[in-house]
Design a protein around this motif. Structure first.
Motif, PDB file in Angstrom:
ATOM      1  N   CYS A 118     -67.021 -47.145  10.295  1.00  0.00           N
ATOM      2  CA  CYS A 118     -66.545 -48.334  11.154  1.00  0.00           C
ATOM      3  C   CYS A 118     -66.217 -48.207  12.682  1.00  0.00           C
ATOM      4  N   VAL A 119     -66.489 -46.892  12.713  1.00  0.00           N
ATOM      5  CA  VAL A 119     -66.230 -46.631  14.306  1.00  0.00           C
ATOM      6  C   VAL A 119     -66.994 -47.389  15.273  1.00  0.00           C
ATOM      7  N   GLY A 120     -66.330 -47.984  16.206  1.00  0.00           N
ATOM      8  CA  GLY A 120     -66.984 -48.982  17.329  1.00  0.00           C
ATOM      9  C   GLY A 120     -67.794 -50.142  16.732  1.00  0.00           C
ATOM     10  N   LYS A 121     -67.254 -50.586  15.554  1.00  0.00           N
ATOM     11  CA  LYS A 121     -68.083 -51.787  15.361  1.00  0.00           C
ATOM     12  C   LYS A 121     -67.009 -52.886  16.086  1.00  0.00           C
ATOM     13  N   LYS A 122     -67.602 -54.016  16.204  1.00  0.00           N
ATOM     14  CA  LYS A 122     -67.008 -55.202  17.032  1.00  0.00           C
ATOM     15  C   LYS A 122     -65.876 -55.753  15.766  1.00  0.00           C
ATOM     16  N   SER A 123     -66.198 -55.925  14.608  1.00  0.00           N
ATOM     17  CA  SER A 123     -65.214 -56.193  13.530  1.00  0.00           C
ATOM     18  C   SER A 123     -65.724 -55.718  12.208  1.00  0.00           C
ATOM     19  N   VAL A 124     -64.801 -55.575  11.413  1.00  0.00           N
ATOM     20  CA  VAL A 124     -65.084 -55.297   9.935  1.00  0.00           C
ATOM     21  C   VAL A 124     -64.423 -56.368   8.992  1.00  0.00           C
ATOM     22  N   ILE A 125     -65.369 -56.795   8.197  1.00  0.00           N
ATOM     23  CA  ILE A 125     -65.091 -57.826   7.177  1.00  0.00           C
ATOM     24  C   ILE A 125     -65.216 -57.298   5.965  1.00  0.00           C
ATOM     25  N   VAL A 126     -64.053 -57.358   5.159  1.00  0.00           N
ATOM     26  CA  VAL A 126     -63.692 -56.920   3.832  1.00  0.00           C
ATOM     27  C   VAL A 126     -64.000 -58.100   2.888  1.00  0.00           C
ATOM     28  N   VAL A 127     -65.073 -58.064   2.109  1.00  0.00           N
ATOM     29  CA  VAL A 127     -65.391 -59.154   1.406  1.00  0.00           C
ATOM     30  C   VAL A 127     -64.858 -58.832  -0.238  1.00  0.00           C
ATOM     31  N   GLU A 128     -63.983 -59.621  -0.738  1.00  0.00           N
ATOM     32  CA  GLU A 128     -63.457 -59.302  -2.148  1.00  0.00           C
ATOM     33  C   GLU A 128     -62.959 -60.531  -2.719  1.00  0.00           C
ATOM     34  N   MET A 129     -62.741 -60.641  -4.013  1.00  0.00           N
ATOM     35  CA  MET A 129     -62.433 -61.677  -4.638  1.00  0.00           C
ATOM     36  C   MET A 129     -60.800 -61.719  -4.997  1.00  0.00           C
ATOM     37  N   ASN A 130     -60.058 -61.326  -3.956  1.00  0.00           N
ATOM     38  CA  ASN A 130     -58.840 -61.291  -4.198  1.00  0.00           C
ATOM     39  C   ASN A 130     -57.899 -61.732  -2.954  1.00  0.00           C
ATOM     40  N   MET A 131     -56.713 -61.308  -2.938  1.00  0.00           N
ATOM     41  CA  MET A 131     -55.780 -61.668  -1.701  1.00  0.00           C
ATOM     42  C   MET A 131     -55.748 -60.545  -0.576  1.00  0.00           C
ATOM     43  N   GLY A 132     -56.791 -59.535  -0.745  1.00  0.00           N
ATOM     44  CA  GLY A 132     -56.974 -58.395   0.097  1.00  0.00           C
ATOM     45  C   GLY A 132     -56.429 -57.115  -0.300  1.00  0.00           C
ATOM     46  N   GLN A 133     -56.801 -56.807  -1.421  1.00  0.00           N
ATOM     47  CA  GLN A 133     -56.482 -55.475  -1.925  1.00  0.00           C
ATOM     48  C   GLN A 133     -57.077 -54.272  -1.464  1.00  0.00           C
ATOM     49  N   ILE A 134     -58.437 -54.307  -1.192  1.00  0.00           N
ATOM     50  CA  ILE A 134     -59.162 -53.541  -0.576  1.00  0.00           C
ATOM     51  C   ILE A 134     -59.004 -53.429   1.036  1.00  0.00           C
ATOM     52  N   LEU A 135     -58.806 -54.875   1.444  1.00  0.00           N
ATOM     53  CA  LEU A 135     -58.479 -54.864   2.904  1.00  0.00           C
ATOM     54  C   LEU A 135     -57.626 -53.854   3.468  1.00  0.00           C
ATOM     55  N   HIS A 136     -56.357 -53.732   2.780  1.00  0.00           N
ATOM     56  CA  HIS A 136     -55.319 -53.110   3.237  1.00  0.00           C
ATOM     57  C   HIS A 136     -55.774 -51.569   3.241  1.00  0.00           C
ATOM     58  N   GLU A 137     -56.414 -51.148   2.318  1.00  0.00           N
ATOM     59  CA  GLU A 137     -57.042 -49.499   2.358  1.00  0.00           C
ATOM     60  C   GLU A 137     -57.737 -49.402   3.435  1.00  0.00           C
ATOM     61  N   VAL A 138     -58.777 -50.444   3.849  1.00  0.00           N
ATOM     62  CA  VAL A 138     -59.692 -50.429   5.077  1.00  0.00           C
ATOM     63  C   VAL A 138     -58.976 -50.275   6.265  1.00  0.00           C
ATOM     64  N   LYS A 139     -58.019 -51.268   6.476  1.00  0.00           N
ATOM     65  CA  LYS A 139     -57.109 -51.247   7.505  1.00  0.00           C
ATOM     66  C   LYS A 139     -56.415 -49.799   7.776  1.00  0.00           C
ATOM     67  N   LYS A 140     -55.858 -49.200   6.699  1.00  0.00           N
ATOM     68  CA  LYS A 140     -55.447 -48.047   6.823  1.00  0.00           C
ATOM     69  C   LYS A 140     -56.250 -46.969   7.166  1.00  0.00           C
ATOM     70  N   ALA A 141     -57.542 -47.077   6.937  1.00  0.00           N
ATOM     71  CA  ALA A 141     -58.479 -46.140   7.120  1.00  0.00           C
ATOM     72  C   ALA A 141     -59.035 -46.170   8.397  1.00  0.00           C
ATOM     73  N   VAL A 142     -59.343 -47.314   9.235  1.00  0.00           N
ATOM     74  CA  VAL A 142     -59.925 -47.353  10.268  1.00  0.00           C
ATOM     75  C   VAL A 142     -59.192 -47.188  11.565  1.00  0.00           C
ATOM     76  N   ASP A 143     -59.829 -46.786  12.726  1.00  0.00           N
ATOM     77  CA  ASP A 143     -59.104 -46.651  13.959  1.00  0.00           C
ATOM     78  C   ASP A 143     -58.454 -47.935  14.437  1.00  0.00           C
ATOM     79  N   GLN A 144     -58.982 -49.099  14.379  1.00  0.00           N
ATOM     80  CA  GLN A 144     -58.633 -50.328  14.755  1.00  0.00           C
ATOM     81  C   GLN A 144     -58.449 -51.341  13.777  1.00  0.00           C
ATOM     82  N   PRO A 145     -57.296 -51.142  12.970  1.00  0.00           N
ATOM     83  CA  PRO A 145     -56.871 -52.065  11.837  1.00  0.00           C
ATOM     84  C   PRO A 145     -56.980 -53.631  12.386  1.00  0.00           C
ATOM     85  N   ASP A 146     -56.698 -54.137  13.508  1.00  0.00           N
ATOM     86  CA  ASP A 146     -56.648 -55.350  13.983  1.00  0.00           C
ATOM     87  C   ASP A 146     -57.914 -56.081  13.910  1.00  0.00           C
TER      88      ASP A 146
END
Lengths: 71, 382, 267
Positions: free
Chosen positions: B324-352
């Motif tokens: 995800c380094v240097g990407k304009k944006s990261v889109i987490v696609v999942e069928m829930n309210m964002g369970q892996i979303l938060h793991e991805v936010k924790k992992a990347v340099d720019q969670p916003d």
């Protein structure tokens, strides 16, 4: 088969918790609890080696050693 | 020789993978949308000399497979959300006692009885933290029937290698959808057999003393080594202890054997990542729609890529961060309210920069659902 | 003593309270196994949680100390996956019939060859004396401070109704009888249940003013009678001891072997 004759009451003092079941249920009143609340055979000569104390002892602390009588 | 080709449901692909992996004992309880696995194995397992039992509930199902694993067999159970909830107690026991087993959760809409015949991916966090107490776990996913087959085999391999329960998180869409499956030839996929102790009869065997490589050779119940298994904290012989040193040692071991191997356990697929400006992160059925979107946008010249996670737990944070380094944006696609979303936010340099494209109404997430979010992110309006 | 060959001596003296009837059950179990002359390697003891469950740690067999109430479910997996093993499941009354009640009736229904020894002391001992489904109306417990209004199960009737093919009852007082029943239950080719009434002097005894261990164990002599005795006719309140059911019906693992044969194209 001859009747088993008592040779020895082997009482494991480390395992005996002094519950008194053996004392109370011995048909010949052979056993008593001593000052440390451990079972001891105070009248071994009265023992008929029925082993009821051994098989009921919840602590596995009593063993009645017998030698068979002459047939 | 040619591979046998079948047109099957995902649930059937799972049972085919289990049989390929050498499944010998299965216990289960009917529940939608996983019942085809249970039904299929009732038919197929005895034909290969294995044992199938329908238990009185999911609690006993997981307990029964743990018992059967101890006698030296490869074991599995399958369920869906409500049953998976009931299995947490047994799952924790398998974690603590380090008994290899595979638990398939074909996810449906939750919570509670929720949407029995509709899809969802809401059990991701339950897979991670459904068991009480600190612990680590392995959970795998798959987005195609070929992958379901392979990930099922992987689940057995990981369970046997690390003496751990492994959760296979499928979902209703994958489980019930039909598509092509090519069954690999015997030997095509590597199979891990249980590591058994070489300690001879009469020599002290320590069931819970890890070797230098961290593995614990097992001895089957009924064999020459008699030992104890308990869900209490235990010493190297398996007997209960509350000695703080041993307690600490065991919880570290249970944690480290998984968490120190995050990259070893990471299974993932990369699509068009080299030059991607935006990246989607997805898994399971959602990854199918995500991949469709990526391919479609590529045709229009948009540099979109997809990272499909096949291992969700332990979460491959380093790999996600790196991709995800240097990407304009990261889109987490999942069928829930964002369970892996938060793991991805924790992992990347720019969670916003991390966004969620989800759907939680029981309907399958479609490419148009994802397009909508993309347009928003790209500032193109709704 | 020969039965010491079957225990893990390093853990003795055991953790049960002075005069706990569970120790007598352990004693009887070991004697039964000794009489059977089985190899220690072919015996698996599976237990749940509670005072009773601690038996598994003390015996030198393959031992599986599991979850509260779930012992029979684990044991089912052990037995069906390796039917040549002898599986013995010591359980407490709460373990077997409250949290584990469902597993109990279903194991009985399947008639899978395992032996459930229900050590019935009418109380949850490990957690401090709460009432169990065996305490019965009028019993005192920490969770029944005004006396229990919960009716109790009858272990024997429940096991019979659920389909167990060997059902027996004895008490810690009748240790020789217990040994014989456990012996026969292990040999029985089907699901066997042996209920053994045991005394819990620490919790049940104290709360219900039953006296010490000796008084409690002696009470079992007074409140029980052999099945069909004249005493029972005169005093219907007596609890019957003996073998209530012993019958041959298809055993689960053997039946499953036939399924395998059929699935593989045989008979």
């Amino acid at each position: 088969m001859g009747k088993a004759k008592l040779k020895e009451h082997r009482i494991n003092r480390d395992w005996c918790k002094g519950c008194g079941i053996c004392v109370e249920l011995c048909p010949k009143k052979v056993l008593e609890l001593d000052a440390e609340e451990k079972a001891v055979a105070v009248r071994p000569e009265d023992c008929i080696a029925c082993k009821l104390c051994e098989i009921r002892c919840p602590d596995l602390a009593i063993e009645i050693i017998t030698e068979p009588d002459e047939k | 020789m040619s591979r046998q080709v079948k047109f099957v449901q995902g649930n059937e692909a799972c049972l085919e993978g289990a049989l390929y992996a050498g499944l010998q004992f299965y216990a289960g309880y009917p529940i939608t949308p996983s019942s085809e696995i249970t039904e299929g194995l009732a038919l197929r397992l005895p034909a290969v000399g294995g044992k199938f039992i329908q238990m009185e509930d999911e609690i006993s199902s997981i307990c029964a497979i743990i018992g059967a694993s101890l006698t030296g067999h490869k074991v599995m159970t399958a369920t869906s959300g409500p049953g998976f909830s009931l299995m947490q107690e047994g799952l924790g026991y398998a974690v603590m006692t380090e008994i290899p087993c595979v638990i398939v959760d074909v996810m449906r809409g939750g919570p509670s009885t929720g949407l029995p015949t509709h899809g969802g991916q809401g059990d991701v966090m339950q897979a991670r933290w459904g068991v009480h107490g600190d612990h680590s776990i392995v959970a795998l996913t798959a987005s195609s029937h070929q992958d379901v087959f392979e990930m099922t085999v992987e689940a057995f391999n990981i369970a046997e290698t690390y003496r751990t329960p492994v959760i296979l998180l499928l979902d209703e869409a994958i489980g019930h959808m039909r598509e092509k499956l090519e069954i690999p030839e015997p030997g095509e996929l590597p199979l891990v057999e249980r590591l058994r102790t070489s300690v001879r009869d009469g020599v002290n065997y320590h069931p819970y003393l890890p070797r230098e490589d961290g593995r614990l050779p097992m001895s089957d119940f009924g064999g020459v080594h008699r030992y104890n298994v308990t869900g209490l904290y235990h010493d190297m012989w398996g007997f209960p202890t509350s000695d703080p040193k041993m307690v600490h040692g065991l919880i570290r071991h249970l944690h480290d054997k998984i968490e120190n191997r995050v990259n070893v356990l990471a299974r993932y697929k990369e699509y068009f990542l080299e030059d991607a400006e935006r990246i989607m992160v997805s898994y399971g059925c959602s990854a199918r729609s995500a991949l469709h979107v990526v391919k479609d946008r590529r045709l229009r010249g948009e540099k979109l890529g997809l990272l499909e996670l096949q291992t969700l737990w332990p979460f491959p944070a380093e790999i996600v961060r790196d991709r995800c380094v240097g990407k304009k944006s990261v889109i987490v696609v999942e069928m829930n309210m964002g369970q892996i979303l938060h793991e991805v936010k924790k992992a990347v340099d720019q969670p916003d920069n991390v966004f969620l494209a989800n759907r939680v109404d029981g309907e399958y997430i479609t490419p148009p659902d994802i397009y909508k979010i993309l347009r928003l992110i790209q500032g193109k309006g709704v | 003593m020969p039965i010491k060959d079957y225990i893990r001596e390093r853990f003795f003296p055991h953790m049960w309270c002075p005069g706990c009837g569970h120790g007598t059950v352990l004693n009887s179990l070991l004697r039964a196994v000794e009489q059977l002359g089985m190899s220690k390697n072919e015996i698996v003891v599976v237990s749940g949680i509670g005072c009773s469950a601690r038996i598994s740690g003390y015996v030198d067999f393959h031992t599986l100390h599991t979850l509260h109430g779930r012992a029979l479910a684990f044991a089912t997996g052990v037995k069906l996956s390796k039917p040549e093993l002898n599986v013995i499941v010591p359980m407490g009354d709460g373990d077997a019939l409250a949290i584990g009640g469902n597993h109990f009736i279903h194991a009985a229904r399947r008639n899978i060859a395992m032996t459930a020894i229900v050590m019935n002391n009418k109380i949850y001992g490990m957690t401090g004396g709460q009432f169990s489904p065996l305490t019965g109306v009028g019993g005192m417990a920490t969770t029944a401070p005004y006396a229990s209004i919960d009716r109790s199960f009858d272990v024997v009737e429940l096991a019979k109704a659920a389909g167990a093919t060997y059902v027996a009852r004895s008490t810690a007082f009748h240790a020789q009888e217990c040994t014989q029943m456990i012996h026969d239950a292990i040999l029985h080719d089907g699901f066997s249940v042996v209920e053994i009434m045991t005394q819990c002097p620490t919790h049940y005894g104290r709360k219900n003013k039953k006296g010490g261990p000796a008084e409690m164990i002696k009470e079992f002599k007074d409140i029980t009678t052999p099945i069909g005795s004249k005493a029972k006719q005169e005093n219907p309140g007596l609890i019957e001891r003996g073998v209530f059911v012993e019958k041959d019906l298809p055993e689960y693992c053997a039946e499953y072997d036939k399924i395998i044969e059929r699935a593989q194209g045989g008979a």
